[in-house]
Design a protein around this motif. Structure first.
Motif, PDB file in Angstrom:
ATOM      1  N   SER A 253      -4.707  -9.026   2.001  1.00 26.42           N
ATOM      2  CA  SER A 253      -5.645  -8.723   0.918  1.00 26.42           C
ATOM      3  C   SER A 253      -5.905  -9.980   0.108  1.00 26.42           C
ATOM      4  O   SER A 253      -4.966 -10.681  -0.301  1.00 26.42           O
ATOM      5  CB  SER A 253      -5.066  -7.629   0.014  1.00 26.42           C
ATOM      6  OG  SER A 253      -5.890  -7.421  -1.110  1.00 26.42           O
TER       7      SER A 253
ATOM      8  N   ARG B  88      -5.448  -8.208  -7.232  1.00 33.74           N
ATOM      9  CA  ARG B  88      -5.679  -6.979  -6.475  1.00 33.74           C
ATOM     10  C   ARG B  88      -4.376  -6.482  -5.850  1.00 33.74           C
ATOM     11  O   ARG B  88      -4.067  -5.289  -5.901  1.00 33.74           O
ATOM     12  CB  ARG B  88      -6.722  -7.237  -5.389  1.00 33.74           C
ATOM     13  CG  ARG B  88      -7.054  -6.022  -4.548  1.00 33.74           C
ATOM     14  CD  ARG B  88      -8.083  -6.389  -3.479  1.00 33.74           C
ATOM     15  NE  ARG B  88      -8.363  -5.281  -2.605  1.00 33.74           N
ATOM     16  CZ  ARG B  88      -9.249  -4.321  -2.847  1.00 33.74           C
ATOM     17  NH1 ARG B  88      -9.952  -4.353  -3.980  1.00 33.74           N
ATOM     18  NH2 ARG B  88      -9.455  -3.346  -1.996  1.00 33.74           N
ATOM     19  N   ARG B  89      -3.600  -7.410  -5.285  1.00 36.91           N
ATOM     20  CA  ARG B  89      -2.316  -7.033  -4.675  1.00 36.91           C
ATOM     21  C   ARG B  89      -1.356  -6.492  -5.734  1.00 36.91           C
ATOM     22  O   ARG B  89      -0.698  -5.471  -5.529  1.00 36.91           O
ATOM     23  CB  ARG B  89      -1.715  -8.236  -3.946  1.00 36.91           C
ATOM     24  CG  ARG B  89      -2.547  -8.718  -2.773  1.00 36.91           C
ATOM     25  CD  ARG B  89      -1.806  -9.742  -1.943  1.00 36.91           C
ATOM     26  NE  ARG B  89      -1.607 -11.005  -2.608  1.00 36.91           N
ATOM     27  CZ  ARG B  89      -2.452 -12.047  -2.557  1.00 36.91           C
ATOM     28  NH1 ARG B  89      -3.592 -11.939  -1.868  1.00 36.91           N
ATOM     29  NH2 ARG B  89      -2.188 -13.185  -3.160  1.00 36.91           N
TER      30      ARG B  89
ATOM     31  N   ARG C 179       0.799  -1.225   0.000  1.00 40.45           N
ATOM     32  CA  ARG C 179       0.000   0.000   0.000  1.00 40.45           C
ATOM     33  C   ARG C 179       0.837   1.285   0.000  1.00 40.45           C
ATOM     34  O   ARG C 179       0.296   2.375   0.092  1.00 40.45           O
ATOM     35  CB  ARG C 179      -1.002   0.019   1.167  1.00 40.45           C
ATOM     36  CG  ARG C 179      -2.046  -1.077   1.086  1.00 40.45           C
ATOM     37  CD  ARG C 179      -3.038  -1.005   2.238  1.00 40.45           C
ATOM     38  NE  ARG C 179      -3.759   0.255   2.239  1.00 40.45           N
ATOM     39  CZ  ARG C 179      -4.804   0.531   1.479  1.00 40.45           C
ATOM     40  NH1 ARG C 179      -5.251  -0.386   0.627  1.00 40.45           N
ATOM     41  NH2 ARG C 179      -5.415   1.702   1.561  1.00 40.45           N
TER      42      ARG C 179
ATOM     43  N   ARG D 268      -1.419  -4.575   4.650  1.00 41.99           N
ATOM     44  CA  ARG D 268      -2.523  -5.358   5.196  1.00 41.99           C
ATOM     45  C   ARG D 268      -2.731  -6.619   4.360  1.00 41.99           C
ATOM     46  O   ARG D 268      -2.287  -6.707   3.217  1.00 41.99           O
ATOM     47  CB  ARG D 268      -3.805  -4.533   5.222  1.00 41.99           C
ATOM     48  CG  ARG D 268      -4.314  -4.123   3.855  1.00 41.99           C
ATOM     49  CD  ARG D 268      -5.598  -3.315   3.924  1.00 41.99           C
ATOM     50  NE  ARG D 268      -5.378  -2.030   4.551  1.00 41.99           N
ATOM     51  CZ  ARG D 268      -6.309  -1.072   4.590  1.00 41.99           C
ATOM     52  NH1 ARG D 268      -7.489  -1.285   4.048  1.00 41.99           N
ATOM     53  NH2 ARG D 268      -6.031   0.084   5.163  1.00 41.99           N
TER      54      ARG D 268
END
Length: 260
Positions: free
Chosen positions: A200, A205-206, A171, A198
């Motif tokens: 995920s 998506r990562r 992130r 975090r």
């Protein structure tokens, strides 16, 4: 450690820290450190990081990064009001990476201590010896022969993939948060600043979130180098294979998101 909560101290360094009077939370809290910049005032409190060098007899000096924060937390389902200290989150993530064998700053101490209704936390890590952040390396890297440049890109891509395969998304995956220890055979790569990381669900998506951020902050790289990096991230040793349809879509999404 007296008057502290969620306390951890690496026993290897306990004696050395005691010799410098750093054996209580208050000793750490009141110790002057050289701030890298003025502490951030946000989230209803403040948070800052500084450097502390402790001399050792007959040994190299101990170079530490000391993070202090007060009333600087992130609200979660388990901590809906005061929030969870962001350094607590980073401490747990660093310990998880250590267990997985992924290079990261070594935690020497973590502790929390409430005072007059204030939520205080300290995280102390050791300097990554011999490592340089990718932001500093990029200008010289662009002038290197192709094989040397791509050796570094390969190492970074594979380490990020290992991190993602643990289910984490960073992130804040910027070049300044990727540290490299150059080596003629296999450079070591470490990730820092994990307080926003975090768990995920979803590998795409990562990849889309983190690789778009990295793409946006490495504009100096050529399209060929970017493709080489992505194929090593996706395929590892079989990187010579062409991108499949799904992976071409992922590349489009990464490129699109990086322009936001």
């Amino acid at each position: 450690m007296e008057h502290s909560l969620n306390h951890y101290q690496d026993p290897v360094y306990e004696a050395a820290l005691q010799r410098h009077g750093l054996d209580t939370f208050e000793a750490w809290w009141t110790r002057d450190i050289a701030w890298f910049e003025a502490p951030n005032q946000r989230r209803g409190g403040w948070s800052g990081v500084g450097k502390l060098v402790l001399p050792q007899e007959n040994l190299p000096a101990l170079t530490l990064f000391v993070k202090k924060q007060q009333n600087h937390g992130r609200r979660t389902l388990c901590h809906p009001f005061a929030g969870e200290p962001t350094f607590r989150r980073e401490y747990h993530r660093l310990q998880s990476l250590a267990k997985a064998g992924i290079p990261a700053p070594k935690v020497l101490m973590y502790a929390e201590s409430p005072q007059a209704g204030n939520q205080r936390a300290i995280l102390v890590t050791e300097n990554l010896h011999g490592f340089v952040d990718l932001e500093q390396l990029l200008p010289s890297m662009l002038n290197q022969p192709q094989h040397a440049r791509r050796q570094l890109l390969r190492a970074v891509a594979r380490q990020i993939r290992r991190f993602h395969d643990l289910g984490w998304v960073h992130r804040a995956l910027y070049p300044k948060h990727i540290f490299v220890r150059p080596d003629d055979v296999a450079p070591d790569v470490a990730l820092i600043d994990l307080e926003k990381a975090r768990q995920s669900l979803g590998a795409w998506r990562r990849a889309r979130f983190d690789l778009a951020a990295l793409h946006r902050h490495t504009a100096e790289l050529s399209d060929r180098d970017r493709l080489y990096f992505l194929k090593h991230y996706l395929y590892g040793e079989t990187y010579t294979r062409p991108l499949g349809w799904c992976d071409r879509q992922l590349l489009k999404w990464i490129t699109k998101r990086s322009k936001r």
